[in-house]
Design a protein around this motif. Structure first.
Motif, PDB file in Angstrom:
ATOM      1  N   SER A 241      50.127  21.488 -69.519  1.00 20.70           N
ATOM      2  CA  SER A 241      50.887  20.781 -68.486  1.00 20.70           C
ATOM      3  C   SER A 241      52.123  20.171 -69.140  1.00 20.70           C
ATOM      4  O   SER A 241      52.163  19.977 -70.357  1.00 20.70           O
ATOM      5  CB  SER A 241      50.037  19.677 -67.849  1.00 20.70           C
ATOM      6  N   HIS A 242      53.109  19.862 -68.325  1.00 19.68           N
ATOM      7  CA  HIS A 242      54.320  19.240 -68.859  1.00 19.68           C
ATOM      8  C   HIS A 242      53.973  17.957 -69.604  1.00 19.68           C
ATOM      9  O   HIS A 242      54.456  17.719 -70.713  1.00 19.68           O
ATOM     10  CB  HIS A 242      55.315  18.931 -67.724  1.00 19.68           C
ATOM     11  N   ARG A 243      53.139  17.148 -69.004  1.00 16.45           N
ATOM     12  CA  ARG A 243      52.778  15.853 -69.590  1.00 16.45           C
ATOM     13  C   ARG A 243      52.053  16.025 -70.930  1.00 16.45           C
ATOM     14  O   ARG A 243      52.369  15.361 -71.914  1.00 16.45           O
ATOM     15  CB  ARG A 243      51.899  15.066 -68.604  1.00 16.45           C
ATOM     16  N   LYS A 244      51.103  16.944 -70.975  1.00 17.34           N
ATOM     17  CA  LYS A 244      50.324  17.152 -72.197  1.00 17.34           C
ATOM     18  C   LYS A 244      51.190  17.730 -73.320  1.00 17.34           C
ATOM     19  O   LYS A 244      51.054  17.343 -74.485  1.00 17.34           O
ATOM     20  CB  LYS A 244      49.152  18.090 -71.894  1.00 17.34           C
TER      21      LYS A 244
ATOM     22  N   LEU B 270      56.771  25.582 -65.497  1.00 17.24           N
ATOM     23  CA  LEU B 270      55.581  25.681 -66.340  1.00 17.24           C
ATOM     24  C   LEU B 270      55.302  27.130 -66.745  1.00 17.24           C
ATOM     25  O   LEU B 270      54.874  27.390 -67.872  1.00 17.24           O
ATOM     26  CB  LEU B 270      54.372  25.071 -65.631  1.00 17.24           C
TER      27      LEU B 270
END
Length: 194
Positions: free
Chosen positions: A33-36, A55
């Motif tokens: 994910s973008h956040r991870k 993504l």
């Protein structure tokens, strides 16, 4: 010839792809994910959307980095063997095959779990499909050096099948692959059983 230095932006983008590739290897495509990725790369969340169209773009570049690593692994094995005599024992031949087919830098369970999950992610699946022949060529070079008549695709299918069998039955992947590659070699008359 020296490689020109990367700009700060180019280095940031490489760091993000590397972080995504690590997550892909460790946890599969669904975990990317973008956040991870931003957290893993110590980057801002906005960097993951700035450098990639989405993504799928990030996943595709991460998958490409990983797959190129697999190709390079087999090519390194072939290069290491160039000046050696081909194996005369079954055990040596099997170990060479496993070294060229199986990653040694990541848990094998994760490697195969992410491979089976790739089918659900078109960006990853496309990279794997597009690059498969290069992996087959690298492994084929190793097999040709050994004097084997087997195709890389068949050998890799046996190794990968052994991994799935081992995972589903709770056994060691390397040991299962080792036993099945030996069986393949014996059944095809490649090497005399030790």
């Amino acid at each position: 010839m020296t490689t020109p230095s990367l700009t700060k932006g180019e280095q940031r983008q490489r760091d993000l792809v590397r972080a995504a590739a690590e997550i892909l290897r460790e946890e599969g495509p669904g975990a990317v994910s973008h956040r991870k990725v931003a957290a893993r790369a110590s980057a801002s969340l906005s960097a993951t959307t700035y450098y990639f169209t989405g993504l799928d773009d990030l996943l595709g570049q991460a998958a490409s980095l990983n797959f190129n690593g697999w190709i390079e692994r087999a090519a390194r094995v072939a290069a290491e063997l160039e000046n050696r005599e081909p194996p005369t024992s079954m055990d040596d031949a099997v170990e060479i095959v496993l070294k060229s087919c199986l990653p040694s830098d990541a848990p094998l369970e994760n490697h195969y779990l992410q491979l089976t999950a790739a089918a659900e992610y078109p960006a990853v699946r496309k990279v794997y499909d597009d690059n498969r022949s290069a992996l087959d060529d690298a492994i084929g070079t190793v097999l040709a050096w050994m004097g084997s008549r087997l195709s890389a695709r068949l050998v890799l299918a046996v190794v990968d099948g052994a991994a799935v069998e081992a995972l589903s039955e709770g056994r060691d992947i390397r040991e299962t692959a080792r036993a099945l590659v030996r069986e393949l070699f014996v059944s095809m008359g490649e090497f005399a059983a030790d």
